[in-house]
Scaffold this active site. Structure first.
Site, PDB file in Angstrom:
ATOM      1  N   LYS A 171      -4.200  29.773  -0.116  1.00  0.00           N
ATOM      2  CA  LYS A 171      -5.472  30.433  -0.458  1.00  0.00           C
ATOM      3  C   LYS A 171      -5.914  31.233   0.757  1.00  0.00           C
ATOM      4  O   LYS A 171      -6.205  30.672   1.815  1.00  0.00           O
ATOM      5  CB  LYS A 171      -6.522  29.376  -0.809  1.00  0.00           C
ATOM      6  CG  LYS A 171      -7.919  29.887  -1.062  1.00  0.00           C
ATOM      7  CD  LYS A 171      -8.021  30.917  -2.163  1.00  0.00           C
ATOM      8  CE  LYS A 171      -7.493  30.442  -3.490  1.00  0.00           C
ATOM      9  NZ  LYS A 171      -7.735  31.287  -4.637  1.00  0.00           N
ATOM     10  N   HIS A 299      -3.369  27.280 -14.494  1.00  0.00           N
ATOM     11  CA  HIS A 299      -4.236  27.622 -13.358  1.00  0.00           C
ATOM     12  C   HIS A 299      -5.299  26.561 -13.121  1.00  0.00           C
ATOM     13  O   HIS A 299      -5.711  25.863 -14.042  1.00  0.00           O
ATOM     14  CB  HIS A 299      -4.911  28.973 -13.642  1.00  0.00           C
ATOM     15  CG  HIS A 299      -5.825  29.406 -12.549  1.00  0.00           C
ATOM     16  ND1 HIS A 299      -7.199  29.325 -12.650  1.00  0.00           N
ATOM     17  CD2 HIS A 299      -5.561  29.911 -11.321  1.00  0.00           C
ATOM     18  CE1 HIS A 299      -7.725  29.780 -11.526  1.00  0.00           C
ATOM     19  NE2 HIS A 299      -6.770  30.137 -10.711  1.00  0.00           N
TER      20      HIS A 299
HETATM   21  O1  GKR Z   1     -11.225  27.013  -5.111  1.00  0.00           O
HETATM   22  O2  GKR Z   1     -11.396  28.638  -3.743  1.00  0.00           O
HETATM   23  C1  GKR Z   1     -11.034  28.165  -4.799  1.00  0.00           C
HETATM   24  C2  GKR Z   1     -10.250  29.023  -5.729  1.00  0.00           C
HETATM   25  O3  GKR Z   1     -10.232  30.323  -5.265  1.00  0.00           O
HETATM   26  C3  GKR Z   1     -10.808  29.000  -7.101  1.00  0.00           C
HETATM   27  O4  GKR Z   1     -12.151  29.327  -7.053  1.00  0.00           O
HETATM   28  C4  GKR Z   1     -10.069  29.921  -8.017  1.00  0.00           C
HETATM   29  O5  GKR Z   1     -10.538  29.750  -9.329  1.00  0.00           O
HETATM   30  O6  GKR Z   1      -8.113  28.568  -7.637  1.00  0.00           O
HETATM   31  C5  GKR Z   1      -8.624  29.719  -8.148  1.00  0.00           C
HETATM   32  C6  GKR Z   1      -7.735  30.887  -7.868  1.00  0.00           C
HETATM   33  O7  GKR Z   1      -8.223  31.964  -7.521  1.00  0.00           O
HETATM   34  O8  GKR Z   1      -6.551  30.745  -8.042  1.00  0.00           O
HETATM   35 MG    MG Z   2      -6.356  32.925  -7.947  1.00  0.00          MG
END
Ligand code: GKR
Ligand code: MG
Length: 410
Positions: A171, A299
């Site tokens: 991420k 997802h």
């Molecule tokens: O938890 O920061 C997070 C993710 O970015 C989440 O908000 C997203 O829904 O996991 C997700 C993604 O962008 O793949």
């Molecule tokens: Mg994403």
């Protein structure tokens, strides 16, 4: 069997450490709303939705008189009742509908004594493969920070040793893209034979999205996820790179999927049981993906055990599941289901075989984490208290500083 009552309880469950992303941070906990749909024959079906608070609890309460007497088997009528696709009632209604649909599937499964996957065509696999979800994070009690490439590699290796992951999702969108590229390449060097994916939550500029995609072309990538915002942005990146693109932001309904089929922007569609409005909506999308040779993966937008169960049942029945699923789950310090957190083994989680979703609530845990929510409240948006004064700028304009650029565009 008729719906007699609907209860919604917002809980906050601790994470091992605060996790950083392009919009700020998950400040050491997840806020989720647990939904219980009770029927006149005494069954309770479970649902879950992200976020929460009085407005979420109230939104579910408001459905109570409206859905009282509804037969949980009537799933298509339920969709029209809550999220009528011809009435332009999108947004939260999609997510409200998802949570109630989960509960109704759970009720039908319990009523018939079969797992949800058997209501969806039967399982094709007994367990679902998952990717490690790697976040840059702040230190917390007993947990080290993850900021440098060395720390990230150590974190990935520890997760792999503990859970058996062979796919790793980074991420990003937190640090400048050149720095995150170094981190990503460090992971690739440290984990030969494993596969990688990178997701900066669409904050890169078009140029940086293309540069990043080109700079990782020699690695074992599953895909590059939402490097930039919008179908048009993704299309332009896709024209210039060889790595497949995935999205969970701009293909989350049938209209958008149609647009992506007509003019391809994403190669892999990330099916989220909440964002798409239920498990059945994901399965309808999967038929289109299969037909048009789009890849698909399950997802995660954050989950506790109830939501995770929906992801496992979806993952169990999806034909053409070409990639490991995402889950934030391994970052959680606890869960609200009986028996504690579901376990990973060899990078996979077993699909629950009990009736319905196959998970039940631990009332003590729900009460404890509802109390914690009342004490701590929500976190305003995803503000990051570790970066006071910082706030997310317009996507694609985050990295206007030339010092953070990735190098020449080819
Ligand atoms: O938890 O920061 C997070 C993710 O970015 C989440 O908000 C997203 O829904 O996991 C997700 C993604 O962008 O793949
Ligand atoms: Mg994403």
């Amino acid at each position: 069997m008729k719906i007699a009552d609907i209860r919604a309880t917002t809980v906050t469950v601790p994470l091992e450490a605060p996790l950083l992303h392009g919009n700020g941070a998950h400040w050491g906990r997840f806020v989720r709303t647990i939904v219980e749909v009770e029927t006149d024959n005494g069954l309770v079906g479970l649902g879950e939705m992200g976020g929460g608070g009085q407005s979420a609890e109230q939104a579910f309460r408001a459905l109570r008189p409206y859905l009282a007497g509804h037969d949980p088997f009537q799933l298509e009528a339920l969709r029209f009742k809550i999220a009528n696709p011809t009435a332009a009632l999108y947004g939260d209604r999609t997510q409200l509908h998802a949570a109630i649909e989960f509960a109704c599937l759970d009720l039908i499964g319990q009523h018939l004594g079969v797992p949800v996957y058997d209501l969806l065509g039967g399982k094709l696999r007994d367990s679902v493969p998952f990717a490690a979800y790697l976040f840059f994070r702040y230190p917390a009690s007993g947990v080290t920070e993850v900021r440098t490439p060395e720390q990230l590699v150590a974190h990935a290796r520890a997760l792999k040793a503990e859970h058996g992951f062979t796919v790793h999702k980074l991420k990003g969108g937190v640090f400048p893209p050149g720095y995150e590229l170094d981190c990503y390449r460090a992971l690739a060097a440290a984990l030969p034979g494993d596969r990688l994916r990178y997701d900066p939550n669409a904050v890169l500029s078009l140029g940086d999205g293309i540069r990043f995609g080109q700079a990782i072309a020699d690695l074992d990538n599953d895909y590059l996820e939402d490097p930039v915002f919008g179908l048009e942005g993704l299309r332009q990146v896709r024209d210039r790179i060889s790595v497949p693109l995935a999205t969970n932001t701009v293909v989350v309904n049938a209209e958008q999927l149609a647009a992506n089929v007509l003019r391809r922007a994403a190669d892999v569609i990330l099916l989220d049981t909440t964002l798409w409005g239920g498990i059945r909506a994901c399965l309808r999308a999967a038929v289109v993906c299969e037909t048009f040779q789009l890849g698909m993966a399950v997802h995660s937008s954050g989950e506790l055990g109830v939501q995770l169960a929906t992801m496992l049942h979806l993952g169990a029945v999806l034909p053409g599941l070409s990639y490991a699923a995402d889950a934030h789950y391994h970052h959680l310090a606890d869960d609200v289901i009986t028996g504690g957190k579901l376990k990973y083994a060899g990078g996979r989680i077993d699909v629950p075989d009990g009736p319905g979703l196959g998970v039940r609530l631990d009332p003590g845990k729900v009460a404890r984490y509802a109390e914690l929510y009342r004490e701590l409240g929500g976190y305003p948006y995803d503000r990051d208290p570790g970066r006071p004064g910082w706030y997310p700028l317009v996507p694609n304009e985050r990295w206007a500083d030339p010092a953070t650029e990735l190098g020449p565009l080819t």
